[in-house]
Design a protein around this motif. Structure first.
Motif, PDB file in Angstrom:
ATOM      1  N   TYR A  17      47.069  39.417  25.600  1.00  0.00           N
ATOM      2  CA  TYR A  17      46.170  38.470  26.259  1.00  0.00           C
ATOM      3  C   TYR A  17      46.925  37.226  26.688  1.00  0.00           C
ATOM      4  O   TYR A  17      47.736  36.687  25.934  1.00  0.00           O
ATOM      5  N   ARG A  18      46.666  36.788  27.909  1.00  0.00           N
ATOM      6  CA  ARG A  18      47.210  35.522  28.413  1.00  0.00           C
ATOM      7  C   ARG A  18      46.032  34.701  28.892  1.00  0.00           C
ATOM      8  O   ARG A  18      45.289  35.136  29.778  1.00  0.00           O
ATOM      9  N   SER A  19      45.866  33.526  28.296  1.00  0.00           N
ATOM     10  CA  SER A  19      44.706  32.697  28.640  1.00  0.00           C
ATOM     11  C   SER A  19      44.843  32.119  30.035  1.00  0.00           C
ATOM     12  O   SER A  19      45.942  32.009  30.577  1.00  0.00           O
ATOM     13  N   GLY A  20      43.712  31.757  30.595  1.00  0.00           N
ATOM     14  CA  GLY A  20      43.666  31.230  31.954  1.00  0.00           C
ATOM     15  C   GLY A  20      43.961  29.748  32.002  1.00  0.00           C
ATOM     16  O   GLY A  20      43.058  28.945  32.139  1.00  0.00           O
ATOM     17  N   GLN A  21      45.224  29.370  31.878  1.00  0.00           N
ATOM     18  CA  GLN A  21      45.614  27.960  31.951  1.00  0.00           C
ATOM     19  C   GLN A  21      46.439  27.736  33.205  1.00  0.00           C
ATOM     20  O   GLN A  21      46.954  28.667  33.810  1.00  0.00           O
ATOM     21  N   ASP A  22      46.570  26.491  33.591  1.00  0.00           N
ATOM     22  CA  ASP A  22      47.373  26.115  34.759  1.00  0.00           C
ATOM     23  C   ASP A  22      46.921  26.837  36.026  1.00  0.00           C
ATOM     24  O   ASP A  22      47.725  27.408  36.757  1.00  0.00           O
ATOM     25  N   ASN A  23      45.607  26.841  36.265  1.00  0.00           N
ATOM     26  CA  ASN A  23      45.019  27.453  37.462  1.00  0.00           C
ATOM     27  C   ASN A  23      45.251  28.955  37.560  1.00  0.00           C
ATOM     28  O   ASN A  23      45.262  29.512  38.652  1.00  0.00           O
ATOM     29  N   ARG A  24      45.472  29.611  36.459  1.00  0.00           N
ATOM     30  CA  ARG A  24      45.606  31.070  36.434  1.00  0.00           C
ATOM     31  C   ARG A  24      44.394  31.657  35.736  1.00  0.00           C
ATOM     32  O   ARG A  24      43.812  31.035  34.863  1.00  0.00           O
ATOM     33  N   VAL A  25      44.046  32.873  36.111  1.00  0.00           N
ATOM     34  CA  VAL A  25      42.922  33.535  35.454  1.00  0.00           C
ATOM     35  C   VAL A  25      43.410  34.207  34.175  1.00  0.00           C
ATOM     36  O   VAL A  25      44.582  34.586  34.052  1.00  0.00           O
TER      37      VAL A  25
END
Length: 153
Positions: A17-25
């Motif tokens: 899992y990669r969280s949606g930070q820095d304008n990424r989903v």
């Protein structure tokens, strides 16, 4: 033409899992193992296992990361995509098939599950309604100013 594919199998590892930070989903991925059962000469045995990478995005990634674990039987509906990249070391083109999930669920023919409805945060006010309120206030103020000008005259 888009064609949805349905696959069932077992989760081969925990969801990456990669969280949606820095304008990424938010993104999630895991490997799905699909092993057919084959009957030969009156005996059942396992066929060759097909491994497929499953990817998911946004709320589905959040929910998959918190709901499924290695070894869980799941059913995935999604679109088959070809993922292409250049190798870092050899510079050659590589590709693999990826199942971009639209929905993921536990296979209830293999066990039980408990569903918890996703709780949404409080929705933001409707920006159009807010704009309408601002316009109505401005019009009321303009009418009030006109009436004041008439009274003064």
């Amino acid at each position: 033409m888009e064609a949805n594919v349905t696959m069932s199998g077992y989760v081969g590892g925990d969801v990456e899992y990669r969280s949606g930070q820095d304008n990424r989903v938010a993104t999630g991925s895991f490997r799905l193992a699909c092993t057919p059962r084959i009957r030969r000469g009156g005996d059942w045995r396992d066929g060759e296992t097909t491994w497929v990478t499953v990817t998911c995005f946004r709320a589905l990634a959040d929910n998959a990361a918190s709901s499924i674990s290695r070894g869980d039987p799941v059913i995935v509906v999604g679109r088959l995509r070809t993922q292409v990249w250049e190798g870092r070391d050899d510079g050659e083109r590589h590709e693999r098939m990826v199942l971009e999930a639209l929905t993921i669920g536990h296979d209830l023919s293999r066990g039980t599950s408990v569903f918890k409805k996703f709780e949404r945060s409080v929705p933001l006010e409707d920006p159009d309604a807010e704009l309408g309120e601002l316009i109505a206030n401005a019009e009321a103020k303009a009418l009030g100013d006109e009436e004041a000008d008439e009274d003064a005259a």
